[in-house]
Structures are given as structure tokens and as C-alpha cells.
Scaffold this motif. Structure first.
Motif, PDB file in Angstrom:
ATOM      1  N   LEU A   1       0.827  -1.207   0.000  1.00 27.77           N
ATOM      2  CA  LEU A   1       0.000   0.000   0.000  1.00 27.77           C
ATOM      3  C   LEU A   1       0.858   1.252   0.000  1.00 27.77           C
ATOM      4  N   SER A   2       0.267   2.296  -0.557  1.00 25.37           N
ATOM      5  CA  SER A   2       0.764   3.653  -0.423  1.00 25.37           C
ATOM      6  C   SER A   2      -0.468   4.546  -0.368  1.00 25.37           C
ATOM      7  N   TYR A   3      -0.279   5.844  -0.191  1.00 23.41           N
ATOM      8  CA  TYR A   3      -1.453   6.696  -0.030  1.00 23.41           C
ATOM      9  C   TYR A   3      -1.106   8.153  -0.333  1.00 23.41           C
ATOM     10  N   SER A   4      -2.147   8.941  -0.527  1.00 21.23           N
ATOM     11  CA  SER A   4      -2.006  10.391  -0.623  1.00 21.23           C
ATOM     12  C   SER A   4      -3.164  11.014   0.125  1.00 21.23           C
ATOM     13  N   LYS A   5      -2.864  11.892   1.077  1.00 18.77           N
ATOM     14  CA  LYS A   5      -3.932  12.474   1.873  1.00 18.77           C
ATOM     15  C   LYS A   5      -4.684  13.575   1.130  1.00 18.77           C
ATOM     16  N   ARG A   6      -4.020  14.231   0.182  1.00 20.85           N
ATOM     17  CA  ARG A   6      -4.690  15.281  -0.585  1.00 20.85           C
ATOM     18  C   ARG A   6      -4.523  14.960  -2.067  1.00 20.85           C
ATOM     19  N   ALA A   7      -3.942  15.857  -2.823  1.00 24.72           N
ATOM     20  CA  ALA A   7      -3.731  15.600  -4.242  1.00 24.72           C
ATOM     21  C   ALA A   7      -2.636  14.555  -4.432  1.00 24.72           C
ATOM     22  N   GLY A   8      -2.635  13.894  -5.565  1.00 23.60           N
ATOM     23  CA  GLY A   8      -1.546  12.994  -5.914  1.00 23.60           C
ATOM     24  C   GLY A   8      -1.925  11.548  -6.093  1.00 23.60           C
ATOM     25  N   GLY A   9      -3.100  11.134  -5.602  1.00 25.31           N
ATOM     26  CA  GLY A   9      -3.489   9.734  -5.730  1.00 25.31           C
ATOM     27  C   GLY A   9      -3.542   9.242  -7.169  1.00 25.31           C
ATOM     28  N   PRO A  10      -4.253   9.930  -8.064  1.00 28.04           N
ATOM     29  CA  PRO A  10      -4.273   9.494  -9.466  1.00 28.04           C
ATOM     30  C   PRO A  10      -2.881   9.475 -10.095  1.00 28.04           C
ATOM     31  N   GLY A  11      -2.020  10.411  -9.687  1.00 25.06           N
ATOM     32  CA  GLY A  11      -0.663  10.422 -10.213  1.00 25.06           C
ATOM     33  C   GLY A  11       0.134   9.214  -9.750  1.00 25.06           C
ATOM     34  N   GLN A  12      -0.010   8.837  -8.485  1.00 21.08           N
ATOM     35  CA  GLN A  12       0.651   7.627  -7.994  1.00 21.08           C
ATOM     36  C   GLN A  12       0.195   6.407  -8.783  1.00 21.08           C
ATOM     37  N   PHE A  13      -1.130   6.310  -8.994  1.00 24.44           N
ATOM     38  CA  PHE A  13      -1.660   5.158  -9.723  1.00 24.44           C
ATOM     39  C   PHE A  13      -1.104   5.107 -11.143  1.00 24.44           C
ATOM     40  N   ALA A  14      -1.074   6.257 -11.809  1.00 24.10           N
ATOM     41  CA  ALA A  14      -0.574   6.296 -13.184  1.00 24.10           C
ATOM     42  C   ALA A  14       0.895   5.901 -13.244  1.00 24.10           C
ATOM     43  N   HIS A  15       1.690   6.396 -12.299  1.00 29.23           N
ATOM     44  CA  HIS A  15       3.114   6.052 -12.293  1.00 29.23           C
ATOM     45  C   HIS A  15       3.305   4.570 -11.992  1.00 29.23           C
ATOM     46  N   ALA A  16       2.543   4.051 -11.037  1.00 26.45           N
ATOM     47  CA  ALA A  16       2.642   2.626 -10.708  1.00 26.45           C
ATOM     48  C   ALA A  16       2.300   1.761 -11.914  1.00 26.45           C
ATOM     49  N   ALA A  17       1.279   2.155 -12.654  1.00 27.34           N
ATOM     50  CA  ALA A  17       0.872   1.379 -13.833  1.00 27.34           C
ATOM     51  C   ALA A  17       1.960   1.382 -14.905  1.00 27.34           C
ATOM     52  N   GLU A  18       2.714   2.460 -14.996  1.00 23.90           N
ATOM     53  CA  GLU A  18       3.785   2.527 -15.992  1.00 23.90           C
ATOM     54  C   GLU A  18       4.973   1.651 -15.631  1.00 23.90           C
ATOM     55  N   ILE A  19       5.310   1.581 -14.349  1.00 20.08           N
ATOM     56  CA  ILE A  19       6.533   0.870 -13.971  1.00 20.08           C
ATOM     57  C   ILE A  19       6.290  -0.582 -13.584  1.00 20.08           C
ATOM     58  N   ALA A  20       5.033  -0.970 -13.342  1.00 21.85           N
ATOM     59  CA  ALA A  20       4.736  -2.336 -12.878  1.00 21.85           C
ATOM     60  C   ALA A  20       5.303  -3.435 -13.769  1.00 21.85           C
ATOM     61  N   PRO A  21       5.269  -3.303 -15.121  1.00 18.75           N
ATOM     62  CA  PRO A  21       5.799  -4.395 -15.950  1.00 18.75           C
ATOM     63  C   PRO A  21       7.260  -4.717 -15.705  1.00 18.75           C
ATOM     64  N   ALA A  22       8.012  -3.803 -15.103  1.00 16.77           N
ATOM     65  CA  ALA A  22       9.425  -4.065 -14.833  1.00 16.77           C
ATOM     66  C   ALA A  22       9.624  -5.211 -13.845  1.00 16.77           C
ATOM     67  N   LEU A  23       8.575  -5.570 -13.084  1.00 18.33           N
ATOM     68  CA  LEU A  23       8.687  -6.649 -12.109  1.00 18.33           C
ATOM     69  C   LEU A  23       8.451  -8.034 -12.718  1.00 18.33           C
ATOM     70  N   LEU A  24       7.812  -8.089 -13.859  1.00 14.94           N
ATOM     71  CA  LEU A  24       7.446  -9.389 -14.440  1.00 14.94           C
ATOM     72  C   LEU A  24       8.688 -10.214 -14.756  1.00 14.94           C
ATOM     73  N   GLY A  25       8.653 -11.465 -14.330  1.00  9.90           N
ATOM     74  CA  GLY A  25       9.762 -12.381 -14.590  1.00  9.90           C
ATOM     75  C   GLY A  25      10.904 -12.289 -13.599  1.00  9.90           C
TER      76      GLY A  25
END
Length: 339
Positions: free
Chosen positions: A19-43
Motif C-alpha cells: 500500500l501507499s497513499y495520498s492524503k490530498r492531491a496525488g493519488g491518481p498520479g501515484q496510480f498512473a506512475h505505478a501502472a507505468e513501472i509495474a511491468p518491470a517486475l514481471l519475470g
């Protein structure tokens, strides 16, 4: 508040939750960044957690190595540690090497600035009755006399034996902080938190050197390097790193190592469901912040007894997402193939 969750599975069926979190702005940005880098973990081998942290960091290096980009990495890093501990059949605290089976805890959510004084007294007494060990009050009113009145009233109401902290949330300038810290010396506080701007290390260091009451800060910093600067300035007696904010458990442990070497006390910020484990794995006694805001997201509850938070013995974090968490989910994305 926006939460970022990572649910991870290996080909042989092991699972991890992060988990991670954002108390104010930034949640959608975290999600977008996570979605971009997630494939680097495969394999990859999920046991190589430090290596994978670096890989994720460099996958998004153009976005920087602190702030939103590392907060997105934090959810993956926590999930990898959760997976590793579950696979070993150990709680996260035991995997890291626990010093204790419970940690001191304090309540914040009953002491906000907008809370009327009479309600403040009720909330503080109720928290102590529930078994929570300490009470933290927000200060930083435009009228400083109100801050003094509220702290004095709570101290008198609870007595001298209950640990009491205050948190200014960066609201004071240097002269005001000097005056308020001097006045607050009489109340035998555990600490005065964020009296100055989070990056004013010299100002915090001057306060720490001038007063008996400990200075606490660090929650707003988002990297190992930033905490290193704070530690080198001797700008805190209590260091308050936030694992999701700094990028997960991997960087948190590096910060904790520096803090231990410098002889600092530790009081991780927010996310008690994670920090109860990390606090238990610190060499000296820690304080963990009791916030019940995240409780609806999980099926499990932390146990509080005699002023302390009991470290869960379930494997990993000991958490599973509730149906309510899934109902509140606004966006999700899946990578790889299920085992």
C-alpha cells in the motif's frame, strides 16, 4: 484520501499486499506512475527486493527519485516484503528481526484544531480509557493563547502520568517556535512536532539544542537523502519517517539504520497497520501513531492493550482487503498472467 494497493502473485502461488497513499492531491498520479513501472517486475525473483526497488526507481527516473514517483514504488516494495514474510510463515516484524512484541502507541485523531476544547477533553480521556498510551494535540492556532489554553487544559484533565505530545504542522516561524517551545516546557511533553517548515533543518536543530522537550519531525520528507540531511543537522530527537512516503520498507530501513547510528528515537508517521511491524524492529522503544482511518479497508484489526499496540503474529502484514475496500476501488489494472 486516495489509497494505492498492490496485490502481487508469484507463479507458484505466493501472494503479497502492499500500500501507499495520498492524503490530498496525488493519488491518481501515484496510480498512473505505478501502472507505468509495474511491468518491470514481471519475470523477476521477488526475493531480490532491494534490486527490484532500484529497477522500479530507474524505470521512472525521469520523474525523480523522491515524492510521487517513489511513493508509487512504495506499494510494490511493501507487497514484496509481505510476500516474502508470508512465504516464510513469519510476521513482517519477525522477518525483519523484532525487538519486542508490542509498541507504545498514541492517538492523534481526537485532537485536531477544529475540535472544541470540551470535546478535546472527552476524546483524550476516551482514548486513554481504550488503552491507548499517549495523546497528541494539534497546535498552531493564529491565536497562540488558544494553543496554550488547550494544552494546559488537557494536561490538567489527564494528569501528569499520561504521555502528551503536540504537533504544530509547520505553522510557526522561528521566533514563534522559540517562544512556544519555551512556554510548553512546563507541560512535560513527550515531543513538540514540526514546529517549523519541514525542510528547515537548521531551525529544528537550534530548537532541539535549546530545549529539554524533544523535537520531532520527518513525516513530510520523501527520500533517504532528505532524512540523511535532517539527521546530519541533528534536527530531531524523534525521527518520524513514513514508509509509504519514502518509497516503502527498503528505504525506511536505510533511514532507520542512520537514525539508530545517530542515537535518535523513532516514531513512524501514520499507517499504523504497517508501522507497528517496523517500529517493533527498531533497536530502541518506538511510538506508533494510532489512526483508525484505514480500518474499513481491512478485515483485521490491531489489538491495543495497556498503552501498547500488539504486533500481529499472522504471516506478513497480517492484512487482507475488505469488501468495502474493493467497493470503493475506482481504478485497477492487471499485469502478467495468473498462476
Amino acid at each position: 484520501m486516495a489509497m494505492l494497493f498492490v496485490e502481487m502473485q508469484t507463479h507458484d502461488g505466493h501472494e503479497g499486499l502492499g500500500l501507499s497513499y495520498s492524503k490530498r492531491a496525488g493519488g491518481p498520479g501515484q496510480f498512473a506512475h505505478a501502472a507505468e513501472i509495474a511491468p518491470a517486475l514481471l519475470g523477476e525473483d521477488p526475493s531480490d527486493i532491494a534490486k527490484l526497488w532500484n529497477k522500479l526507481c530507474w524505470a521512472g527516473a525521469s520523474a525523480g527519485r523522491s515524492g510521487l514517483s517513489t511513493q508509487a514504488i512504495g506499494a510494490f516494495d511493501v507487497a514484496l516484503y509481505d510476500l516474502k514474510a508470508r512465504r516464510a510463515g513469519l510476521s513482517l516484524a519477525k522477518l525483519l528481526g523484532a525487538y519486542r512484541d508490542s509498541v507504545a502507541c498514541y492517538n492523534t485523531s481526537g485532537g485536531f484544531l477544529h475540535t472544541p476544547l470540551e470535546q478535546l477533553l472527552v476524546n483524550a480521556a476516551a482514548s486513554v480509557e481504550r488503552g491507548i498510551g499517549g495523546i497528541k494535540l494539534k497546535v498552531g492556532q493564529p491565536d497562540r493563547a488558544l494553543d496554550i489554553e488547550r494544552v494546559e487544559a488537557v494536561r490538567k484533565h489527564l494528569g501528569d502520568h499520561v504521555p502528551l505530545m503536540v504537533d504544530a504542522n509547520q505553522q510557526w516561524d522561528r521566533p514563534t517556535a522559540q517562544r512556544m517551545c519555551r512556554i510548553f516546557e512546563q507541560f512535560n511533553l513527550v515531543w513538540i512536532e514540526e514546529p517549523l517548515d519541514a525542510y528547515d533543518h537548521e531551525g529544528h536543530a537550534a530548537l532541539a539544542a535549546s530545549f529539554d522537550t524533544p523535537i520531532a519531525t520527518g513525516e513530510m520528507l520523501t527520500s533517504v537523502m532528505e532524512h540523511g540531511d535532517l539527521i546530519r543537522h541533528r534536527a530531531a530527537d524523534y525521527l518520524m519517517p513514513d514508509a509509504p512516503r519514502v518509497g516503502g520498507i527498503t528505504p525506511f530501513l536505510r533511514i532507520a539504520g542512520q537514525a539508530e547510528a545517530a542515537g535518535l528515537m523513532l516514531a513512524p508517521h501514520f499507517a499504523m497497520e504497517l508501522h507497528v511491524h517496523l517500529g517493533a524492529a527498531y533497536a530502541t522503544e518506538t511510538w506508533v501513531e494510532h489512526f483508525d482511518w484505514l480500518e474499513p479497508l481491512f478485515n483485521e484489526r490491531l489489538e491495543i492493550k495497556d498503552g501498547r499496540m500488539i504486533v500481529p503474529t499472522r504471516p506478513g502484514l497480517g492484512l487482507s482487503l475488505s469488501e468495502q475496500a474493493r467497493a470503493w476501488t475506482r481504478e485497477k489494472v492487471e499485469f502478467g498472467t495468473r498462476p
